[in-house]
Design a protein around this motif. Structure first.
Motif: not given
Length: 276
Positions: A65-70
């Motif tokens: 979905d384009g989010s950044l996940v760390t």
């Protein structure tokens, strides 16, 4: 496993993360700053947040979905490796890294031990995010950690239970059915790899009894992490943390930390990681 010479916190600049120290900042607030080079930086993990003395070993992916996940190690009592009280925690950003969500626990320490050294990969077909990490012992204990996989089906908002894949890949029993016979092992942190045919892969560092050298195998799955297989031979007879990428011609290269030299080692595969 790699120690940073900087203080143990993490910032995101574009899609890269650096470790640094900071004081007087609350995790619940949004904190961005523009440095003299004109790059805006946002604080993601800070020592002291949620009762943890240190945060180490970051990884980051862009979800479908384009989010950044760390993810990162929440090293609760000290900055040392497993076995220790360590949780794998996650935060996500939906605005390109300017602001970040609350902390979410991916895998918590329990009676078996801590969870640490996470690697991330996004399955491009399903959109699932896989976090691969070690649960329990570190590399120097006399029984292996549980190499585990946790899955997010909602772009990092929530995470499912950890799956122990040791029964599929490794054992301490010399006559066991698993391909790898070892004393201990750990999965390389940072980023796992998905090939153009959908195969998901990560390197596994293995210590054998009475062998001072560490073998590095490729562990791979053709069903989005449900079942796992082992390369027919190690990519090196003595290495450490490693990463795998696919080249334009379809072949693979594994970049391997050299334990006893200043130059890295490289190994190639021309059959999608089955041999090296």
């Amino acid at each position: 496993m790699i120690k940073s010479s900087m203080k143990y916190a993490i910032r995101v600049s574009a899609l890269s993360m650096l470790m640094f120290g900071s004081i007087g900042i609350s995790a619940q607030q949004v904190h961005t700053a523009e440095w003299a080079d004109g790059v805006e930086r946002a604080l993601v993990y800070r020592p002291g947040d949620y009762g943890s003395k240190f945060y180490r070993i970051p990884a980051i992916v862009t979800a479908k979905d384009g989010s950044l996940v760390t993810v990162a190690d929440k090293r609760i009592e000290h900055n040392g490796d497993l076995p220790a009280k360590i949780d794998v925690v996650s935060r996500r950003s939906t605005d390109g890294g300017r602001t970040w969500s609350e902390y979410v626990t991916v895998a918590a320490h329990d009676e078996i031990g801590g969870c640490g050294d996470p690697a991330l990969v996004v399955d491009q077909k399903s959109g699932d995010i896989l976090a691969i990490f070690s649960h329990g012992n570190g590399l120097w204990q006399e029984s292996p950690a549980h190499i585990s996989v946790a899955r997010s089906k909602d772009n990092g908002l929530t995470w499912g239970p950890m799956l122990d894949i040791n029964p599929q890949i490794l054992t301490t029993d010399p006559s066991g059915k698993q391909p790898i016979k070892c004393t201990s092992a750990f999965a390389s942190s940072g980023r796992a790899t998905q090939l153009d045919n959908g195969r998901i892969m990560f390197p596994l560092v293995v210590r054998e009894k009475e062998n001072p050298c560490f073998k590095v195998y490729a562990i791979y799955s053709d069903d989005c992490g449900k079942t796992w297989m082992v390369s027919k031979n190690p990519a090196t007879a003595d290495g450490d943390e490693s990463k795998i990428v696919q080249l334009a011609d379809g072949s693979l290269i594994m970049s391997i930390r050299n334990r006893f030299g200043s130059l890295r080692k490289f190994s190639y595969s021309h059959d999608r990681g089955e041999t090296w």
